[in-house]
Scaffold this motif. Structure first.
Motif, PDB file in Angstrom:
ATOM      1  N   GLN A 289       0.821  -1.200   0.000  1.00 40.12           N
ATOM      2  CA  GLN A 289       0.000   0.000   0.000  1.00 40.12           C
ATOM      3  C   GLN A 289       0.855   1.249   0.000  1.00 40.12           C
ATOM      4  OE1 GLN A 289      -3.269  -0.176   2.811  1.00 40.12           O
ATOM      5  NE2 GLN A 289      -4.214  -1.273   1.105  1.00 40.12           N
ATOM      6  N   LEU A 290       0.482   2.163  -0.882  1.00 46.06           N
ATOM      7  CA  LEU A 290       1.182   3.441  -0.954  1.00 46.06           C
ATOM      8  C   LEU A 290       0.315   4.515  -0.311  1.00 46.06           C
ATOM      9  CD1 LEU A 290       2.339   3.244  -4.648  1.00 46.06           C
ATOM     10  CD2 LEU A 290       3.698   2.891  -2.592  1.00 46.06           C
ATOM     11  N   PRO A 291       0.904   5.368   0.472  1.00 44.52           N
ATOM     12  CA  PRO A 291       0.142   6.427   1.115  1.00 44.52           C
ATOM     13  C   PRO A 291      -0.117   7.572   0.145  1.00 44.52           C
ATOM     14  CG  PRO A 291       2.423   6.552   1.797  1.00 44.52           C
ATOM     15  CD  PRO A 291       2.320   5.393   0.858  1.00 44.52           C
ATOM     16  N   SER A 292      -0.888   7.290  -0.895  1.00 48.11           N
ATOM     17  CA  SER A 292      -1.030   8.258  -1.985  1.00 48.11           C
ATOM     18  C   SER A 292      -1.648   9.571  -1.503  1.00 48.11           C
ATOM     19  CB  SER A 292      -1.870   7.644  -3.095  1.00 48.11           C
ATOM     20  OG  SER A 292      -3.009   7.025  -2.548  1.00 48.11           O
ATOM     21  N   TYR A 293      -2.739   9.453  -0.753  1.00 49.11           N
ATOM     22  CA  TYR A 293      -3.410  10.666  -0.278  1.00 49.11           C
ATOM     23  C   TYR A 293      -2.463  11.509   0.570  1.00 49.11           C
ATOM     24  CZ  TYR A 293      -6.889  13.674   1.916  1.00 49.11           C
ATOM     25  OH  TYR A 293      -7.604  14.761   2.365  1.00 49.11           O
ATOM     26  N   ASP A 294      -1.758  10.844   1.460  1.00 46.46           N
ATOM     27  CA  ASP A 294      -0.840  11.562   2.347  1.00 46.46           C
ATOM     28  C   ASP A 294       0.325  12.184   1.585  1.00 46.46           C
ATOM     29  OD1 ASP A 294      -2.212  10.967   4.731  1.00 46.46           O
ATOM     30  OD2 ASP A 294      -1.471   8.921   4.578  1.00 46.46           O
ATOM     31  N   MET A 295       0.747  11.510   0.527  1.00 46.53           N
ATOM     32  CA  MET A 295       1.825  12.086  -0.269  1.00 46.53           C
ATOM     33  C   MET A 295       1.368  13.407  -0.863  1.00 46.53           C
ATOM     34  SD  MET A 295       3.290   8.721  -2.194  1.00 46.53           S
ATOM     35  CE  MET A 295       4.640   9.545  -3.016  1.00 46.53           C
ATOM     36  N   GLY A 296       0.143  13.418  -1.377  1.00 48.86           N
ATOM     37  CA  GLY A 296      -0.397  14.654  -1.937  1.00 48.86           C
ATOM     38  C   GLY A 296      -0.508  15.736  -0.870  1.00 48.86           C
ATOM     39  N   ALA A 297      -1.033  15.338   0.278  1.00 43.64           N
ATOM     40  CA  ALA A 297      -1.220  16.318   1.350  1.00 43.64           C
ATOM     41  C   ALA A 297       0.127  16.868   1.818  1.00 43.64           C
ATOM     42  CB  ALA A 297      -1.976  15.678   2.507  1.00 43.64           C
ATOM     43  N   SER A 298       1.118  15.989   1.955  1.00 45.77           N
ATOM     44  CA  SER A 298       2.435  16.451   2.393  1.00 45.77           C
ATOM     45  C   SER A 298       3.058  17.396   1.368  1.00 45.77           C
ATOM     46  CB  SER A 298       3.390  15.272   2.573  1.00 45.77           C
ATOM     47  OG  SER A 298       2.894  14.382   3.522  1.00 45.77           O
ATOM     48  N   ALA A 299       2.911  17.035   0.109  1.00 47.73           N
ATOM     49  CA  ALA A 299       3.488  17.874  -0.938  1.00 47.73           C
ATOM     50  C   ALA A 299       2.863  19.264  -0.891  1.00 47.73           C
ATOM     51  CB  ALA A 299       3.267  17.239  -2.303  1.00 47.73           C
ATOM     52  N   ALA A 300       1.548  19.298  -0.729  1.00 47.56           N
ATOM     53  CA  ALA A 300       0.869  20.594  -0.677  1.00 47.56           C
ATOM     54  C   ALA A 300       1.335  21.379   0.543  1.00 47.56           C
ATOM     55  CB  ALA A 300      -0.641  20.392  -0.636  1.00 47.56           C
ATOM     56  N   ALA A 301       1.524  20.694   1.651  1.00 48.58           N
ATOM     57  CA  ALA A 301       1.972  21.374   2.862  1.00 48.58           C
ATOM     58  C   ALA A 301       3.359  21.967   2.666  1.00 48.58           C
ATOM     59  CB  ALA A 301       1.967  20.398   4.029  1.00 48.58           C
ATOM     60  N   LEU A 302       4.235  21.186   2.056  1.00 47.01           N
ATOM     61  CA  LEU A 302       5.584  21.676   1.767  1.00 47.01           C
ATOM     62  C   LEU A 302       5.540  22.931   0.892  1.00 47.01           C
ATOM     63  CD1 LEU A 302       7.896  18.631   0.996  1.00 47.01           C
ATOM     64  CD2 LEU A 302       8.333  20.505   2.576  1.00 47.01           C
ATOM     65  N   LEU A 303       4.691  22.847  -0.125  1.00 47.42           N
ATOM     66  CA  LEU A 303       4.599  23.967  -1.058  1.00 47.42           C
ATOM     67  C   LEU A 303       4.100  25.214  -0.335  1.00 47.42           C
ATOM     68  CD1 LEU A 303       4.989  24.627  -4.070  1.00 47.42           C
ATOM     69  CD2 LEU A 303       2.555  24.256  -4.362  1.00 47.42           C
ATOM     70  N   GLN A 304       3.124  25.017   0.509  1.00 46.90           N
ATOM     71  CA  GLN A 304       2.555  26.157   1.219  1.00 46.90           C
ATOM     72  C   GLN A 304       3.573  26.781   2.160  1.00 46.90           C
ATOM     73  OE1 GLN A 304      -0.898  23.855   2.353  1.00 46.90           O
ATOM     74  NE2 GLN A 304      -2.232  25.388   1.415  1.00 46.90           N
ATOM     75  N   GLU A 305       4.404  25.931   2.712  1.00 48.62           N
ATOM     76  CA  GLU A 305       5.465  26.441   3.579  1.00 48.62           C
ATOM     77  C   GLU A 305       6.388  27.362   2.770  1.00 48.62           C
ATOM     78  OE1 GLU A 305       8.686  24.074   5.827  1.00 48.62           O
ATOM     79  OE2 GLU A 305       6.773  23.138   6.363  1.00 48.62           O
ATOM     80  N   ARG A 306       6.761  26.903   1.582  1.00 49.16           N
ATOM     81  CA  ARG A 306       7.614  27.719   0.726  1.00 49.16           C
ATOM     82  C   ARG A 306       6.910  29.008   0.332  1.00 49.16           C
ATOM     83  NH1 ARG A 306      12.542  26.237   1.759  1.00 49.16           N
ATOM     84  NH2 ARG A 306      12.674  23.978   1.726  1.00 49.16           N
ATOM     85  N   LEU A 307       5.636  28.921   0.033  1.00 49.28           N
ATOM     86  CA  LEU A 307       4.895  30.106  -0.382  1.00 49.28           C
ATOM     87  C   LEU A 307       4.860  31.124   0.742  1.00 49.28           C
ATOM     88  CD1 LEU A 307       1.893  28.596  -2.356  1.00 49.28           C
ATOM     89  CD2 LEU A 307       3.811  29.930  -3.213  1.00 49.28           C
ATOM     90  N   ALA A 308       4.821  30.624   1.958  1.00 45.34           N
ATOM     91  CA  ALA A 308       4.801  31.517   3.110  1.00 45.34           C
ATOM     92  C   ALA A 308       6.185  32.110   3.339  1.00 45.34           C
ATOM     93  CB  ALA A 308       4.327  30.761   4.337  1.00 45.34           C
ATOM     94  N   GLY A 309       7.137  31.672   2.533  1.00 44.04           N
ATOM     95  CA  GLY A 309       8.456  32.283   2.608  1.00 44.04           C
ATOM     96  C   GLY A 309       9.435  31.574   3.526  1.00 44.04           C
ATOM     97  N   SER A 310       9.192  30.308   3.756  1.00 47.45           N
ATOM     98  CA  SER A 310      10.121  29.574   4.608  1.00 47.45           C
ATOM     99  C   SER A 310      11.504  29.521   3.966  1.00 47.45           C
ATOM    100  CB  SER A 310       9.607  28.150   4.827  1.00 47.45           C
ATOM    101  OG  SER A 310      10.679  27.281   5.070  1.00 47.45           O
ATOM    102  N   GLY A 311      12.517  29.772   4.744  1.00 46.85           N
ATOM    103  CA  GLY A 311      13.874  29.733   4.215  1.00 46.85           C
ATOM    104  C   GLY A 311      14.600  28.446   4.555  1.00 46.85           C
ATOM    105  N   LYS A 312      13.843  27.485   5.066  1.00 46.20           N
ATOM    106  CA  LYS A 312      14.452  26.205   5.426  1.00 46.20           C
ATOM    107  C   LYS A 312      15.251  25.608   4.280  1.00 46.20           C
ATOM    108  CE  LYS A 312      10.976  24.277   8.583  1.00 46.20           C
ATOM    109  NZ  LYS A 312       9.939  23.237   8.633  1.00 46.20           N
ATOM    110  N   PRO A 313      16.251  24.806   4.606  1.00 47.21           N
ATOM    111  CA  PRO A 313      16.929  24.082   3.524  1.00 47.21           C
ATOM    112  C   PRO A 313      15.945  23.109   2.873  1.00 47.21           C
ATOM    113  CG  PRO A 313      17.657  23.311   5.685  1.00 47.21           C
ATOM    114  CD  PRO A 313      16.827  24.529   5.923  1.00 47.21           C
ATOM    115  N   LEU A 314      16.266  22.713   1.662  1.00 43.59           N
ATOM    116  CA  LEU A 314      15.393  21.793   0.934  1.00 43.59           C
ATOM    117  C   LEU A 314      15.198  20.509   1.715  1.00 43.59           C
ATOM    118  CD1 LEU A 314      16.829  22.224  -2.655  1.00 43.59           C
ATOM    119  CD2 LEU A 314      14.689  23.095  -1.738  1.00 43.59           C
ATOM    120  N   GLN A 315      13.979  19.979   1.666  1.00 40.75           N
ATOM    121  CA  GLN A 315      13.786  18.714   2.352  1.00 40.75           C
ATOM    122  C   GLN A 315      13.112  17.682   1.460  1.00 40.75           C
ATOM    123  OE1 GLN A 315      10.846  19.009   5.566  1.00 40.75           O
ATOM    124  NE2 GLN A 315      10.850  21.220   5.266  1.00 40.75           N
TER     125      GLN A 315
END
Lengths: 336, 336
Positions: A289-315
């Motif tokens: 089983q692949l956590p497909s839904y969670d992968m999408g949700a995590s990706a969106a969360a990461l993107l939103q973090e960047r949009l908010a201007g996070s300067g964290k190193p790439l993860q």
DNA sequence: CGCTCCTGATAAATCGATTTCTCAGAGAAG
DNA sequence: CTTCTCTGAGAAATCGATTTATCAGGAGCG
């Protein structure tokens, strides 16, 4: 459609004040009230196009997937969408058909539409070019598949480990000549799952040389799985089990097996990627089983973090797969 | 990113001329050449946001579906996308979850984004309100489900006829107590398919009164089909066949039946809407095939016609369903 | 009382493409 | 030779929201 000036006029203030009311600026409470009322009276909703033009950024993110008819990506898309909704981002879904050219066209559109960011399951490890987006400072998150050199955040699963566990499970079940039908040669998922298969076979004492005839590259589609299975069955010493690296190809494989009159459990079949109807296939199929839904949700969360201007190193977020054996769910009607 | 003025400067002309070169105005060949060269040197591609603002229309159409995880809608979406691509329209895919409120929000977005048009599989026959779009002159095409009173083009299938044929097929197969699990009470597809069922039962001499206990409304999801089937099986005189009006609910129904130890062909199951893996279920399932891809393509074509300014009277395109019996495909391994 | 400082509000510039308006110049007609 | 027409091209207005620069008026302080 009411514009910001209409509202301003109705409330007896300037357009700038109306804008401040909605986007958080200092405005006296009494005026805030007047503006709010005028806006709702007129049914005002800000023109997103004008806003995007001025802000140089739209409130839309692009989601590029190779095949929306693949349940894995559908579920991933829902994960993205649900997460995006929470910050008022809309999602534009684009089918690349695993075609680098088509993908490039969509990436151009993302730029021209000034999308806020892009989540991409890359069509090709080598040829997908995300540099233009990076150059413009557009945040990008890779999902499922890692593009080769691009410096972007990523969400994947541990494909190699998953492939290893899957193969080991077949070997544990007593099968010996285990074959592997994997995806397109360019894609990281294909290669990693295959690498897992190879590692498990090696651990079981099977030389790489002797697994070679049992490895087939296909296209992650039903027909590809079918064709590859036919080829495998035509071998002088056909496999007694097959590890199929995606669910659509598994459908094809099962069809081919059925046509040949060989079926589980006489042949072992293990699918990487969940099949919603797995429990209906006789006998039930073991799946990774692949956590497909969670992968999408995590990706969106990461993107939103960047949009908010996070300067964290790439993860890179790596999620775990889960082996789901289904032998035990044989229903009472499975009398054969 | 190069703007139109950059190109104009590089080519030694005015921005207006550049615009004319790309959008078809009269320009001397020599200047056309200069502009083209400058544009490609600079890698110019027009900013779609600015263009949309000026044109008061974006080159994006919205596609609103109740559930993108339903294979029917995925396939429909591909039909829309492929057709739209041909005229350089992008498609924004929106999941309404059959939630009128969520749908309303997306319709608002369609307006605020000044989308070129909308294709919608309405969440509710009654409550879906398309009047705001109509008022703004935004073309709308209803697909799959007809909203009640809205004056819009539509693409549907003959659900009643399909339901009738499906039910008749079960009756012809010798089943007598045929039940029907249909979708949400509000949706036109649910009601029409149910109406077809009732008509077929009436023709077979079964009174409406006596079919009543065998009719269940569910939600077009797997779980809904499962629950409804459990209820039906708990009846004093359970049905010996069931007509399920969508493919996801069919999965649920099959699961419930399996749990009870009753399976086809001891019980008749007929699914409205194709299941890609139908041939893998034992024994293979008869389905009513819906031309989902074509419905999407037709809807997009209709929309494009309107966008081109067609003044034709409103039209409703009705496609045919096709009964696909699968009894004959029983594989050699079906020995039980 | 005069001056500075601060707050809240407005006017105007801006984003980038399209399109109308206006004009210059070439060619035709009288 | 003059006048009229027509064509191609540029200047400027426009779409609607955001945001910067500017300003008016009141409070605070010496």
């Amino acid at each position: 459609m009411a514009t910001i000036s209409d509202v301003a006029r109705a409330a007896g203030v300037s357009p700038a004040t109306v804008s401040r009311v909605f986007n958080g600026g200092r405005v006296t409470p009494e005026r805030v009230e007047r503006v709010r009322k005028a806006a709702s009276d007129l049914g005002f909703s800000p023109n997103r196009v004008a806003r995007s033009l001025r802000m140089q950024r739209a409130s839309v993110i692009g989601l590029l997937v190779p095949d929306i008819e693949n349940p894995f990506f559908t579920s991933l898309a829902r994960g993205v969408e649900d997460a995006a909704q929470r910050t008022n981002l809309s999602v534009v879904l684009c089918n690349t058909d695993d075609d680098v050219e088509k993908e490039r066209r969509y990436l151009d559109i993302a730029l021209a539409e000034q999308m806020a960011g892009v989540i991409v399951a890359a069509a090709s490890r080598k040829h997908t070019d995300l540099s233009a987006l990076a150059a413009r400072g557009m945040p990008v998150v890779a999902v499922d598949r890692r593009p080769r050199a691009a410096a972007v955040d990523a969400v994947t699963v541990d494909n190699q480990l998953g492939g290893e566990e899957a193969t080991a499970h077949l070997l544990d079940g007593g099968y010996e000549r285990v074959a592997c039908i994997t995806g397109p040669a360019g894609a990281s998922t294909s290669e990693d799952r295959l690498a897992g298969y190879r590692a498990a076979m090696r651990d079981a004492g099977v030389s790489e040389e002797s697994t070679r005839p049992y490895v087939r590259y296909a296209d992650y589609r039903v027909d590809g799985g079918y064709a590859a299975t036919r080829e495998l069955l035509a071998l002088p010493s056909p496999p007694d089990a097959v590890f199929v690296t995606n669910s659509l190809m598994t459908v094809g494989a099962l069809q081919a097996l059925r046509e040949s009159g060989i079926e589980p459990p006489d042949v072992g079949v293990l699918s990487f990627g969940d099949v919603p109807w797995a429990s209906l296939v006789r006998p039930p199929l073991t799946t990774v089983q692949l956590p497909s839904y969670d992968m999408g949700a995590s990706a969106a969360a990461l993107l939103q973090e960047r949009l908010a201007g996070s300067g964290k190193p790439l993860q890179t977020v790596v999620l775990r797969t889960a082996l789901q054996p289904r032998e035990s769910t044989r229903g009472p009607a499975a009398r054969d």
